[in-house]
Design a protein around this motif. Structure first.
Motif, mmCIF file in Angstrom:
data_model
loop_
_atom_site.group_PDB
_atom_site.id
_atom_site.type_symbol
_atom_site.label_atom_id
_atom_site.label_comp_id
_atom_site.label_asym_id
_atom_site.label_seq_id
_atom_site.Cartn_x
_atom_site.Cartn_y
_atom_site.Cartn_z
ATOM 1 N N PRO A 167 0.853 -1.127 -0.034
ATOM 2 C CA PRO A 167 0.328 0.093 0.169
ATOM 3 C C PRO A 167 0.840 1.214 0.158
ATOM 4 O O PRO A 167 1.718 1.444 0.688
ATOM 5 C CB PRO A 167 -0.903 -0.127 1.343
ATOM 6 N N GLY A 168 0.648 2.110 -1.176
ATOM 7 C CA GLY A 168 1.257 3.326 -1.079
ATOM 8 C C GLY A 168 2.422 3.160 -2.055
ATOM 9 O O GLY A 168 3.191 4.165 -2.325
ATOM 10 N N ARG A 210 1.059 -11.611 3.169
ATOM 11 C CA ARG A 210 0.546 -11.091 4.392
ATOM 12 C C ARG A 210 1.107 -9.786 4.955
ATOM 13 O O ARG A 210 0.197 -8.963 5.464
ATOM 14 C CB ARG A 210 0.834 -12.038 5.383
ATOM 15 N N ILE A 211 2.318 -9.400 4.701
ATOM 16 C CA ILE A 211 2.862 -8.045 5.068
ATOM 17 C C ILE A 211 2.151 -7.074 4.234
ATOM 18 O O ILE A 211 1.594 -6.096 4.801
ATOM 19 C CB ILE A 211 4.457 -7.915 4.853
ATOM 20 N N ARG A 212 2.211 -7.346 3.056
ATOM 21 C CA ARG A 212 1.038 -6.124 2.035
ATOM 22 C C ARG A 212 -0.253 -5.998 2.599
ATOM 23 O O ARG A 212 -0.678 -5.029 2.741
ATOM 24 C CB ARG A 212 1.328 -6.556 0.622
ATOM 25 N N THR A 213 -0.865 -7.274 3.012
ATOM 26 C CA THR A 213 -2.301 -7.108 3.438
ATOM 27 C C THR A 213 -2.369 -6.326 4.636
ATOM 28 O O THR A 213 -3.332 -5.643 4.507
ATOM 29 C CB THR A 213 -2.637 -8.855 3.425
ATOM 30 N N PRO A 217 -4.505 -1.156 6.371
ATOM 31 C CA PRO A 217 -5.107 -0.159 7.264
ATOM 32 C C PRO A 217 -4.245 1.108 7.862
ATOM 33 O O PRO A 217 -4.590 2.008 8.038
ATOM 34 C CB PRO A 217 -5.701 -0.813 8.420
ATOM 35 N N PHE A 218 -3.096 1.083 7.372
ATOM 36 C CA PHE A 218 -1.974 2.043 8.006
ATOM 37 C C PHE A 218 -2.407 3.362 7.111
ATOM 38 O O PHE A 218 -2.613 3.611 5.969
ATOM 39 C CB PHE A 218 -0.782 1.966 7.620
ATOM 40 N N ASP A 219 -2.263 4.535 8.215
ATOM 41 C CA ASP A 219 -2.512 5.838 7.502
ATOM 42 C C ASP A 219 -1.250 6.204 6.631
ATOM 43 O O ASP A 219 -0.138 5.827 7.109
ATOM 44 C CB ASP A 219 -2.625 6.831 8.705
ATOM 45 N N ASP A 220 -1.661 7.063 5.815
ATOM 46 C CA ASP A 220 -0.305 7.361 4.878
ATOM 47 C C ASP A 220 0.558 8.434 5.448
ATOM 48 O O ASP A 220 1.931 8.322 5.206
ATOM 49 C CB ASP A 220 -1.158 8.122 3.448
ATOM 50 N N SER A 273 1.804 -7.509 10.602
ATOM 51 C CA SER A 273 1.585 -5.861 10.713
ATOM 52 C C SER A 273 2.821 -5.223 11.504
ATOM 53 O O SER A 273 3.026 -4.046 10.838
ATOM 54 C CB SER A 273 0.303 -5.597 11.481
ATOM 55 N N LEU A 274 3.556 -5.840 12.407
ATOM 56 C CA LEU A 274 4.825 -5.275 12.901
ATOM 57 C C LEU A 274 5.652 -5.151 11.422
ATOM 58 O O LEU A 274 6.536 -4.118 11.769
ATOM 59 C CB LEU A 274 5.194 -6.011 13.782
ATOM 60 N N ALA A 275 5.930 -6.225 10.956
ATOM 61 C CA ALA A 275 6.949 -6.164 9.617
ATOM 62 C C ALA A 275 6.371 -5.151 8.671
ATOM 63 O O ALA A 275 7.441 -4.505 8.283
ATOM 64 C CB ALA A 275 6.743 -7.565 8.963
ATOM 65 N N ALA A 276 5.342 -4.948 8.458
ATOM 66 C CA ALA A 276 4.891 -3.863 7.515
ATOM 67 C C ALA A 276 5.107 -2.423 8.096
ATOM 68 O O ALA A 276 5.663 -1.494 7.552
ATOM 69 C CB ALA A 276 3.303 -3.854 7.216
ATOM 70 N N LYS A 277 4.810 -2.111 9.510
ATOM 71 C CA LYS A 277 5.151 -1.239 9.971
ATOM 72 C C LYS A 277 6.656 -0.681 9.962
ATOM 73 O O LYS A 277 7.152 0.523 10.051
ATOM 74 C CB LYS A 277 4.559 -0.971 11.705
#
Length: 267
Positions: free
Chosen positions: A3-4, A37-40, A44-47, A250-254
């Motif tokens: 995302p983004g 899963r990381i992408r998924t 919901p993260f804010d831009d 979600s931790l990985a994505a963040k």
């Protein structure tokens, strides 16, 4: 697509590459599902990032997609390394989504850092594991064939031989309880930063292959990424599988987004 990550490749400053290798994972396999899963769970993260005043969509990130994995790990890593080398030649920073930790070697080979920095529960200094010389348990050992030294943050498990190897001058191990006070000292050295999600305490990230209690908090991992990002020329987050409700991905994505925000802010 992450995302983004909506910038065209020829204009990108950062390129996300999924590397869903899952051939040497021990105990709980499933890292082949990690990149998706990381992408998924980044959806919901804010831009907008209040700390840096930046929006992720403005930071010129491109998602190359996944490089479909096959069973020959050496051949696969060579192929991914070539792709990441192209990213570097184009002036962008490679961001790898694993996949087992072995995929970090593709990034290290492409970036050729002076220092390999890893958040990891395990030393990964074995010369082989279960007869396999190219295993996720040998990553730091192989990274030191390219990098001059390694810094392992949060390690709390390893064989007797690994701890003996870790006592040599080219390896620094920072125990989990000391990570919060650790400050980088890299001078003009180039750094590759690898985040094995099992560096986190399994209470925060149970979706990984080899869980190890008494680990790091997400905030401690975030702070390390912030400290190291300005020095880094490559980044990965690895060892996420499909065995939790989204905590690990979600931790990985963040952490990936944290890396980009901090690196771009200091660029």
């Amino acid at each position: 697509m992450f995302p983004g990550a909506n910038t065209d490749r020829d204009a990108a400053e950062y390129v996300v590459v999924g590397a869903p290798l899952d051939v040497s994972t021990t105990f709980q396999p499933g890292t082949r599902f990690g990149p998706d899963r990381i992408r998924t769970f980044a959806e919901p993260f804010d831009d907008f990032d209040r700390r840096s005043g930046q929006s992720f969509t403005d930071l010129d990130v491109h998602d190359h997609g996944d490089v479909h994995a096959w069973d020959d790990a050496e051949e696969y890593l060579e192929y991914v390394s070539g792709l990441l080398s192209d990213v570097r030649r184009e002036g962008a920073v490679p961001l790898v989504l694993g996949g087992e930790h072995t995929v970090s070697l593709a990034g290290v080979t492409a970036v050729e850092p002076d220092v390999f920095v890893t958040l990891d529960a395990h030393l990964d200094l074995r010369t082989e594991y279960a007869g396999n010389e190219l295993s996720h348990a040998t990553v730091t050992h192989h990274a030191l064939e390219t990098a001059d030294r390694a810094v392992i943050l949060g390690a709390r498990a390893g064989s007797e031989a690994e701890w003996q190897r870790a006592a040599e001058p080219d390896v620094t191990v920072v125990a989990p309880e000391a990570v919060g006070d650790w400050e980088p000292a890299f001078d003009d050295e180039a750094v590759y930063l690898s985040v094995d999600i099992d560096g986190a305490d399994p209470g925060f990230a149970p979706g990984t292959g080899t869980m190890e209690p008494f680990g790091l908090t997400p905030r401690e991992m975030r702070d390390v990424v912030r400290r190291v990002a300005p020095y880094a020329t490559g980044f990965d987050v690895v060892e996420v599988n499909d065995r939790d409700d989204g905590q690990a991905p979600s931790l990985a994505a963040k952490l990936l987004r944290t890396f980009v925000y901090e690196h771009a802010d200091r660029r």
